[in-house]
Each structure stands twice: as C-alpha cells, then as structure tokens.
Design a protein around this motif. Sequence first.
Motif, PDB file in Angstrom:
ATOM      1  N   PRO A  71       0.806  -1.221   0.000  1.00 47.61           N
ATOM      2  CA  PRO A  71       0.000   0.000   0.000  1.00 47.61           C
ATOM      3  C   PRO A  71       0.843   1.277   0.000  1.00 47.61           C
ATOM      4  O   PRO A  71       0.313   2.372   0.144  1.00 47.61           O
ATOM      5  N   LEU A 127      -4.769  -1.486  -0.472  1.00 47.89           N
ATOM      6  CA  LEU A 127      -4.653  -0.393   0.490  1.00 47.89           C
ATOM      7  C   LEU A 127      -5.130  -0.789   1.879  1.00 47.89           C
ATOM      8  O   LEU A 127      -5.884  -1.747   2.056  1.00 47.89           O
ATOM      9  N   HIS A 128      -4.671  -0.031   2.865  1.00 55.96           N
ATOM     10  CA  HIS A 128      -5.094  -0.221   4.255  1.00 55.96           C
ATOM     11  C   HIS A 128      -6.188   0.790   4.577  1.00 55.96           C
ATOM     12  O   HIS A 128      -5.949   1.999   4.547  1.00 55.96           O
TER      13      HIS A 128
END
Length: 264
Positions: free
Chosen positions: A120, A168-169
């Motif tokens: 990410p 992504l986080h």
Amino acid sequence: MTTAADTLREGAFQPVKSAGRTLDVLEALADGTGPRSLVELTRALGIPKSSLHGILRTMMKRGWVEADATGTRFGLGVRALQVGAAYLETDTVTGLLSGVLDQLASEFGETVHLGRLDGPHVVYLAKRESIHPLRLYSAIGRHLPAHATALGKVLLAERADEAVDRLLHWPLAALTGRTITDPDTLHAELATIRSRGYAVDREENTDGIVCFAMAVPLQSPATDAISLSIPASRLAATTEDRVVVALNATLAQVRAARPLLPTP
C-alpha cells in the motif's frame, strides 16, 4: 519444474517464527521514527521482552542493529545500509533510468524521484535534488502511502479498483487536509489518471508541494514511476503542460531502451 521461489509464492510453507520476528524488528527500526527502546519495541511488535532482548543482541553482534551511548535505544546498523545499497546497485531499472532522471532534473531544476509500489506504499528508489533552497524533503528508501502521492496514485491507476481496494489499508490516512481518503473519490481520481496518463498530487502528501508523475512502461501493470515535485509557489500557468510533455518524452526514451532489460 517447481522452484523454491514458486513454493514460497504459493504459500505452501510454514513461516519460521524467529525469522519473522527478526524481520519485524528490522522493519520497525526502518520506519523512520528513530531509535527505539526495548519497551517500545516490545509494545509495538508484541514480542516478549526476553525473546526480543536475545534477537537484538544477535542482530547487534552481526551489525544489523546498533545501540546508542546509553545502551537502551536501538537503531539500524551499518549492515542494513550495505544491503540496501546492494539492492539499488543491482536493480536493473534504477540503473537504466539514471540518465533520464538526470535529464529531468537538469531541465526543471526541481526534485525528481523514481518510486516503486510496495504493497500500500510507494518507496523512493532514486532522487535528484532541486537546485532551489525551498524544496521537498525526501530520502531514498522512504515509504509513503500510495494514495497520497502522485507516484503511488499513478501506479494504483495501473490496477483495477478491486485490486486497489485489496492493496490499500482502510481507512486511508490523511497526511494533509487535501489527502484523498474517501473510496469513491479515490476511484474517481484513479479513473481520471487512467484517462489522461499521469497523476498529480496537489499538496496531498506535503503542504505547499505539488507533484506530477507517470508510470514507467517496462511491465504491465507498472511497478515503477517517475515524478517531479515542485513547490506550489513556483508553479506557473504552463508548468503542468511543460512537465507532462517532458515526462512523455522521457518515457519514450525508456520504451526505446526496454530491449536492454533482461527477459524475466
């Protein structure tokens, strides 16, 4: 024939706990926050203090970790620098793009970066400094959230929205008041990037800094990108167009040099 690398990629193995903990320590010490105490590392990593103490002593003996004068705070040792430098020296893309980075820096006098997508995040592999006192602070090896940088966004745009969401986080961190954190807004931004062929970070990573980036067309989806970072105070009405023309010309050279790369 199945290789060891194939086996690792397929996940058909059991991670070695001690090796995992050692790597956790290295990654924690490399996060840019500076030296950490034993207590801080224990809390951050969830490793029992007795086990962590043994890991640190072993890593210190091998030169991967160094202690400060008090012996209570720990940071990366010179061995980590040697390995990081070896990675850059043997990375084919970094060597191939050295000349075009120099060219862009000479033409604009602004900070130029080569970045690579790393989960990410985007990590700086190479940079050329601005000639001006007012410039973006950055360092080779630094990781930044991909969604908050032009480098990261142009590389995310190489991937489908579903793949981006898995990468992504969530929730996304806001680095400035302009950072895109809403999923729908990010998806719309990536669609725009795919359409026009380049990304713009309008003070989303650092207040006062605007960045322009294009993906390096050496593989699909691209993993590397080149950017120019310019203080907003130095932007003119024609700056974006000039940068886009220069990046396109630069990447045309990269496409021409593609046969120089070894076949994967």
